[in-house]
Design a protein around this motif. Sequence first.
Motif, mmCIF file in Angstrom:
data_model
loop_
_atom_site.group_PDB
_atom_site.id
_atom_site.type_symbol
_atom_site.label_atom_id
_atom_site.label_comp_id
_atom_site.label_asym_id
_atom_site.label_seq_id
_atom_site.Cartn_x
_atom_site.Cartn_y
_atom_site.Cartn_z
ATOM 1 N N PRO A 47 -2.328 -27.780 38.600
ATOM 2 C CA PRO A 47 -3.021 -29.063 38.763
ATOM 3 C C PRO A 47 -2.081 -30.214 38.394
ATOM 4 O O PRO A 47 -1.329 -30.095 37.420
ATOM 5 N N ARG A 76 -18.309 -33.770 39.067
ATOM 6 C CA ARG A 76 -17.794 -33.455 40.398
ATOM 7 C C ARG A 76 -18.576 -32.352 41.068
ATOM 8 O O ARG A 76 -18.916 -32.442 42.244
ATOM 9 N N LYS A 132 -10.033 -24.780 40.491
ATOM 10 C CA LYS A 132 -8.576 -24.605 40.401
ATOM 11 C C LYS A 132 -7.891 -25.926 40.080
ATOM 12 O O LYS A 132 -6.908 -25.955 39.348
ATOM 13 N N ASP A 133 -8.412 -27.035 40.649
ATOM 14 C CA ASP A 133 -7.832 -28.349 40.351
ATOM 15 C C ASP A 133 -7.890 -28.668 38.865
ATOM 16 O O ASP A 133 -7.111 -29.455 38.356
ATOM 17 N N TYR A 134 -8.869 -28.083 38.189
ATOM 18 C CA TYR A 134 -8.986 -28.324 36.753
ATOM 19 C C TYR A 134 -8.221 -27.280 35.953
ATOM 20 O O TYR A 134 -8.382 -27.165 34.744
ATOM 21 N N GLY A 135 -7.411 -26.488 36.644
ATOM 22 C CA GLY A 135 -6.543 -25.535 35.959
ATOM 23 C C GLY A 135 -7.249 -24.263 35.530
ATOM 24 O O GLY A 135 -6.730 -23.509 34.714
ATOM 25 N N ARG A 141 -12.573 -33.532 30.245
ATOM 26 C CA ARG A 141 -12.306 -32.831 31.495
ATOM 27 C C ARG A 141 -13.517 -32.005 31.923
ATOM 28 O O ARG A 141 -13.813 -31.888 33.098
ATOM 29 N N SER A 197 -5.385 -29.833 47.730
ATOM 30 C CA SER A 197 -6.454 -30.421 46.930
ATOM 31 C C SER A 197 -5.798 -31.300 45.859
ATOM 32 O O SER A 197 -5.048 -32.200 46.200
ATOM 33 N N GLU A 198 -6.009 -31.011 44.566
ATOM 34 C CA GLU A 198 -5.346 -31.821 43.542
ATOM 35 C C GLU A 198 -4.331 -31.002 42.762
ATOM 36 O O GLU A 198 -4.138 -31.189 41.565
ATOM 37 N N ARG A 199 -3.713 -30.085 43.489
ATOM 38 C CA ARG A 199 -2.725 -29.230 42.832
ATOM 39 C C ARG A 199 -1.379 -29.325 43.519
ATOM 40 O O ARG A 199 -1.300 -29.535 44.732
ATOM 41 N N VAL A 238 -2.609 -32.879 36.903
ATOM 42 C CA VAL A 238 -2.822 -33.390 35.549
ATOM 43 C C VAL A 238 -1.991 -32.656 34.501
ATOM 44 O O VAL A 238 -1.708 -33.203 33.443
ATOM 45 N N GLU A 276 1.138 -22.760 41.473
ATOM 46 C CA GLU A 276 0.119 -23.722 41.842
ATOM 47 C C GLU A 276 -0.372 -24.324 40.536
ATOM 48 O O GLU A 276 -0.928 -23.620 39.704
ATOM 49 N N GLU A 303 -12.117 -24.470 44.817
ATOM 50 C CA GLU A 303 -10.918 -25.319 44.839
ATOM 51 C C GLU A 303 -10.958 -26.340 43.694
ATOM 52 O O GLU A 303 -9.952 -26.606 43.047
#
Lengths: 333, 87
Positions: A30, B50, B23-26, B43, A14-16, A32, A28, B20
Motif C-alpha cells: 500500500p 470505505r 489489500k490497500d490497507y495492507g 486507519r 488500486s492504492e498499492r 501509505v 505489492e 482490493e
Amino acid sequence: MIVDQYGAFVGKRSERLVVRQGKEVLVEVPFVSVEQVTIASGGVSVSSDAIRECVEQGIQINFLSGSGKPYAKITSPHLSGMVITRREQLLAYYDERGLQLARSFVEGKIRNQINVLKYFAKHRRSIDAALHRRLYEAAERMDAVRAELHDLEASNVEAIRGQMMSIEGRAADEYWQMVGEVILGKVEFVGRERRGATDPFNSMLNYGYGILYQQASGALLLAGLEPYGGFLHADRSGKPSLVLDFVEEFRAQVVDRTIIAMISRGFEPQMEEGRLTQPTRREVADRVLERLESTERYEGEKHKVKTIMQRQARHLATFVRREGNYRPFVATW
Amino acid sequence: MQTLVIYDIVDDRLRTKISETCKDYGLQRIQYSAFFGYLNRNRREELQQRLKRLLGRKEGNIQIYPLCDKDMALRVEIQYKPPPVRE
C-alpha cells in the motif's frame, strides 16, 4: 522500497504500489506504507500513474546507478514552497551562519568517526588489547585535531574553507588508517577511494553512501531546503553540496559502522567486472536501511536514525532562518 | 491493533472491490473472504467508512474485529491438507 531487478515494472493497482517482473507480481505494498522508492537497476520501467500517486503521497522516487550514484530523482514540483527558508539558506553562506554550519558539520563528522572507532574498540578490549590501545590513541589525536576547529576565526566560510578541509583531512587519515587495522586480513583495503573504486570495501562504502544521500536529500527537501546550496562543499553545478555537507555527521555512524561490522563478521563481498554484484549490493542496501531504522539517543530520547536525520534537517532550516540553534548529531559508542 | 475483516458478499464485482480495499490497507488474505493485519484506530475507522460506502444498499455483511494482544495469544489454527492424489 528498493527495486533492483533488471526488467522490473513499477505500477499502481488500486492504492498499492506493484512491482512486476513480466506477469509475476514481486511485491505489492500500500502507498501509505512506502516512504521512498529507489530504483537501483537498469531496465526498470515506472508507470505515470505510479509516479503521480507517489508524488501526491510525498514519496520520493530515486534512481541509482550500479555503483550507487544517484542520477535522477522525482519529487513534487510544489515541495519548494517555503521561500524564506531557501532565501535565508543562500544568504547564510556569506555570514557567520554558514561558518557555524560548516564548523558543525566537520565537528559532527570527526566526533562520529571517533565514536565509531571507540565502538569497534569496545569489542576488542579483551581479544586484542594492543589494537584497543591504538584505537584510543588515534581517537585522542583526532580529538586534538578537532579542537583546532574552534581556533578558526573568520567572517564567512570561504575565508577558512582550506583550513577546515585540512582539519577534516587529517582526522580522516587517522580514521581510515585505524579502520584498515580493524578489518585487517578480512578484506583488502589500502586506503579510502572516493570515486571509481574497484576494491570491494571502498565500493561497498560508496554504495552505502549513495543510499545515505537519497535519505538525506529527501529529508532536506521536506524541510524546505535547497539541496544544491552547501557551505562546506563548494558550489558546483550538478553537485548537491548541501546534501554532501549534511551527510557528514551521518556517514561514519550509518554507513562505515555498518559495513565495517559486516566485514568483521565475515561477510564476503562479490565483485564482477570491477563492480559489486547485485546480491552484494542488495545486502549492503538492506544493512544500511536497517541501520537507519535502528534507534539512537537524540535530544534526550530514543529515536530512529532516519527520524533524527529528518529532525536535523528541520533544525538546519530553523537555524538559517535565525529561529533556532544547530548542533551536529553525535551518536554514542 | 491486529484486525480481522470477514465478509459475505453476493455480487462478484463488489466482492472483488472489497478485497482490493482490504489489500490497500495492507491487510493479508487469510481465507477466501477473510483478511487480517495491523491497523491503527484511524486507519480502521477509515476502512470501515470505505467498506460501508462500497456496500451501499447492496446485499451483504462485513464484520471488522479489532483483536488485542491478549486475545491474539489465544489464537489457534486447525488445518489439514490432504496428501496429493496419486494416479
